[in-house]
Design a protein around this motif. Sequence first.
Motif, PDB file in Angstrom:
ATOM      1  N   GLY A 104       0.830  -1.195   0.063  1.00  0.00           N
ATOM      2  CA  GLY A 104      -0.106  -0.007  -0.117  1.00  0.00           C
ATOM      3  C   GLY A 104       0.721   1.325   0.168  1.00  0.00           C
ATOM      4  N   SER A 105       0.656   2.042   0.865  1.00  0.00           N
ATOM      5  CA  SER A 105       1.359   3.350   0.857  1.00  0.00           C
ATOM      6  C   SER A 105       2.618   3.269   1.738  1.00  0.00           C
ATOM      7  CB  SER A 105       0.688   4.689   1.315  1.00  0.00           C
ATOM      8  OG  SER A 105       0.173   4.296   2.636  1.00  0.00           O
ATOM      9  N   GLY A 106       2.601   2.386   2.733  1.00  0.00           N
ATOM     10  CA  GLY A 106       3.690   2.099   3.694  1.00  0.00           C
ATOM     11  C   GLY A 106       3.402   3.004   4.851  1.00  0.00           C
ATOM     12  N   THR A 107       2.461   3.829   4.786  1.00  0.00           N
ATOM     13  CA  THR A 107       2.204   4.750   5.838  1.00  0.00           C
ATOM     14  C   THR A 107       1.262   4.308   7.008  1.00  0.00           C
ATOM     15  OG1 THR A 107       0.580   6.133   4.934  1.00  0.00           O
ATOM     16  CG2 THR A 107       3.046   6.839   4.577  1.00  0.00           C
ATOM     17  N   ASP A 108       0.577   3.079   6.681  1.00  0.00           N
ATOM     18  CA  ASP A 108      -0.528   2.841   7.444  1.00  0.00           C
ATOM     19  C   ASP A 108       0.006   1.696   8.623  1.00  0.00           C
ATOM     20  OD1 ASP A 108      -3.813   1.041   6.689  1.00  0.00           O
ATOM     21  OD2 ASP A 108      -2.889   1.703   8.575  1.00  0.00           O
ATOM     22  N   ILE A 109      -0.096   2.162   9.875  1.00  0.00           N
ATOM     23  CA  ILE A 109       0.366   1.287  10.849  1.00  0.00           C
ATOM     24  C   ILE A 109      -0.226  -0.229  10.852  1.00  0.00           C
ATOM     25  CG2 ILE A 109      -1.208   2.313  12.604  1.00  0.00           C
ATOM     26  CD1 ILE A 109       0.892   1.892  14.570  1.00  0.00           C
ATOM     27  N   SER A 110      -1.544  -0.082  10.454  1.00  0.00           N
ATOM     28  CA  SER A 110      -2.251  -1.478  10.477  1.00  0.00           C
ATOM     29  C   SER A 110      -1.572  -2.377   9.344  1.00  0.00           C
ATOM     30  CB  SER A 110      -3.858  -1.365  10.371  1.00  0.00           C
ATOM     31  OG  SER A 110      -4.097  -0.877   9.182  1.00  0.00           O
ATOM     32  N   SER A 111      -1.009  -2.079   8.557  1.00  0.00           N
ATOM     33  CA  SER A 111      -0.482  -2.912   7.408  1.00  0.00           C
ATOM     34  C   SER A 111       0.980  -3.610   7.803  1.00  0.00           C
ATOM     35  CB  SER A 111      -0.331  -2.293   6.124  1.00  0.00           C
ATOM     36  OG  SER A 111       0.879  -1.226   6.355  1.00  0.00           O
ATOM     37  N   TYR A 112       1.576  -3.223   8.875  1.00  0.00           N
ATOM     38  CA  TYR A 112       2.703  -3.657   9.501  1.00  0.00           C
ATOM     39  C   TYR A 112       2.643  -4.998   9.959  1.00  0.00           C
ATOM     40  CZ  TYR A 112       5.298   0.187   7.574  1.00  0.00           C
ATOM     41  OH  TYR A 112       5.916   1.043   6.503  1.00  0.00           O
ATOM     42  N   ASP A 113       3.511  -6.020   9.952  1.00  0.00           N
ATOM     43  CA  ASP A 113       3.315  -7.242  10.150  1.00  0.00           C
ATOM     44  C   ASP A 113       4.256  -7.560  11.436  1.00  0.00           C
ATOM     45  OD1 ASP A 113       3.435  -7.550   6.834  1.00  0.00           O
ATOM     46  OD2 ASP A 113       1.459  -8.287   8.198  1.00  0.00           O
ATOM     47  N   TYR A 114       5.397  -7.013  11.620  1.00  0.00           N
ATOM     48  CA  TYR A 114       6.151  -7.317  12.500  1.00  0.00           C
ATOM     49  C   TYR A 114       7.135  -6.135  13.164  1.00  0.00           C
ATOM     50  CZ  TYR A 114       6.010 -11.971  10.608  1.00  0.00           C
ATOM     51  OH  TYR A 114       5.534 -13.382  10.169  1.00  0.00           O
ATOM     52  N   TRP A 115       7.232  -6.066  14.439  1.00  0.00           N
ATOM     53  CA  TRP A 115       7.783  -4.947  15.252  1.00  0.00           C
ATOM     54  C   TRP A 115       8.856  -5.365  15.970  1.00  0.00           C
ATOM     55  CZ3 TRP A 115       5.396  -0.195  14.726  1.00  0.00           C
ATOM     56  CH2 TRP A 115       4.221  -0.203  14.018  1.00  0.00           C
ATOM     57  N   GLY A 116       9.541  -4.303  16.120  1.00  0.00           N
ATOM     58  CA  GLY A 116      10.735  -4.292  17.177  1.00  0.00           C
ATOM     59  C   GLY A 116      10.367  -3.984  18.589  1.00  0.00           C
ATOM     60  N   GLN A 117      11.103  -4.040  19.461  1.00  0.00           N
ATOM     61  CA  GLN A 117      10.897  -4.036  20.788  1.00  0.00           C
ATOM     62  C   GLN A 117      10.834  -2.279  21.138  1.00  0.00           C
ATOM     63  OE1 GLN A 117      13.727  -4.393  19.796  1.00  0.00           O
ATOM     64  NE2 GLN A 117      15.322  -3.194  20.976  1.00  0.00           N
ATOM     65  N   GLY A 118      11.337  -1.540  20.291  1.00  0.00           N
ATOM     66  CA  GLY A 118      11.502   0.001  20.531  1.00  0.00           C
ATOM     67  C   GLY A 118      12.693   0.475  21.240  1.00  0.00           C
ATOM     68  N   THR A 119      13.034   1.549  20.814  1.00  0.00           N
ATOM     69  CA  THR A 119      14.204   2.331  21.478  1.00  0.00           C
ATOM     70  C   THR A 119      13.958   3.885  21.956  1.00  0.00           C
ATOM     71  OG1 THR A 119      16.592   3.159  21.376  1.00  0.00           O
ATOM     72  CG2 THR A 119      15.270   3.047  19.527  1.00  0.00           C
ATOM     73  N   GLN A 120      14.174   4.237  23.117  1.00  0.00           N
ATOM     74  CA  GLN A 120      13.792   5.461  23.616  1.00  0.00           C
ATOM     75  C   GLN A 120      14.548   6.641  23.202  1.00  0.00           C
ATOM     76  OE1 GLN A 120      11.262   6.327  25.986  1.00  0.00           O
ATOM     77  NE2 GLN A 120      11.544   8.541  25.278  1.00  0.00           N
ATOM     78  N   VAL A 121      13.794   7.775  22.569  1.00  0.00           N
ATOM     79  CA  VAL A 121      14.724   8.746  22.157  1.00  0.00           C
ATOM     80  C   VAL A 121      14.112  10.147  23.068  1.00  0.00           C
ATOM     81  CG1 VAL A 121      15.006  10.773  20.510  1.00  0.00           C
ATOM     82  CG2 VAL A 121      15.089   8.075  19.987  1.00  0.00           C
ATOM     83  N   THR A 122      14.927  10.855  23.654  1.00  0.00           N
ATOM     84  CA  THR A 122      14.692  11.779  24.736  1.00  0.00           C
ATOM     85  C   THR A 122      15.285  13.001  24.311  1.00  0.00           C
ATOM     86  OG1 THR A 122      14.216  10.235  26.306  1.00  0.00           O
ATOM     87  CG2 THR A 122      14.220  12.750  27.113  1.00  0.00           C
ATOM     88  N   VAL A 123      14.666  14.219  23.840  1.00  0.00           N
ATOM     89  CA  VAL A 123      15.194  15.449  23.507  1.00  0.00           C
ATOM     90  C   VAL A 123      14.996  16.477  24.405  1.00  0.00           C
ATOM     91  CG1 VAL A 123      15.571  17.052  21.613  1.00  0.00           C
ATOM     92  CG2 VAL A 123      14.820  14.566  21.113  1.00  0.00           C
TER      93      VAL A 123
END
Length: 125
Positions: A104-123
Amino acid sequence: QVQLVESGGGLVQAGGSLRLSCAASGRTSSTYYMGWFRQAPGKEREFVATVAWRFLFTRYADSVKGRFTISRDSAKNTVFLQMNSLKPEDTAVYYCAADLSVPGSGTDISSYDYWGQGTQVTVSS
C-alpha cells in the motif's frame, strides 16, 4: 517470521542528532516496506518514515520532513533513521516495523506485520 532489533536511542539536546538502526533477520526477502514509527507518552503510535526495501522510494511524516532521513543497507538487512535538528516534541519510543503484505502506501500502521521492541529517544530543551 521477521525479527527486528532497534538500537541507537538516547538523550540529546534540542538541535542535536541521533541515528537509529534496525537490524532485521528471518524472512526479510518478503519485506516490502521497512518503517519507523514513534509513540510519545499518552499518545497513539504514529508513522515517521518508510522505505520500500527493493525499490528504495521513501515517505515521511510532515513533522519530520527535511530533518529525518531513512535509508537501508540491504547487504546487512539494516534500516537506519538519521534524525537531525531534533526537537523536544520528537521525544518518544521509536519502533522499527516490517510490512510483508500487498503493498500500500507504507504509511498505514495497520499494514505492518512485525515490530521491534522499541528504543527511547529523549530530546531535552
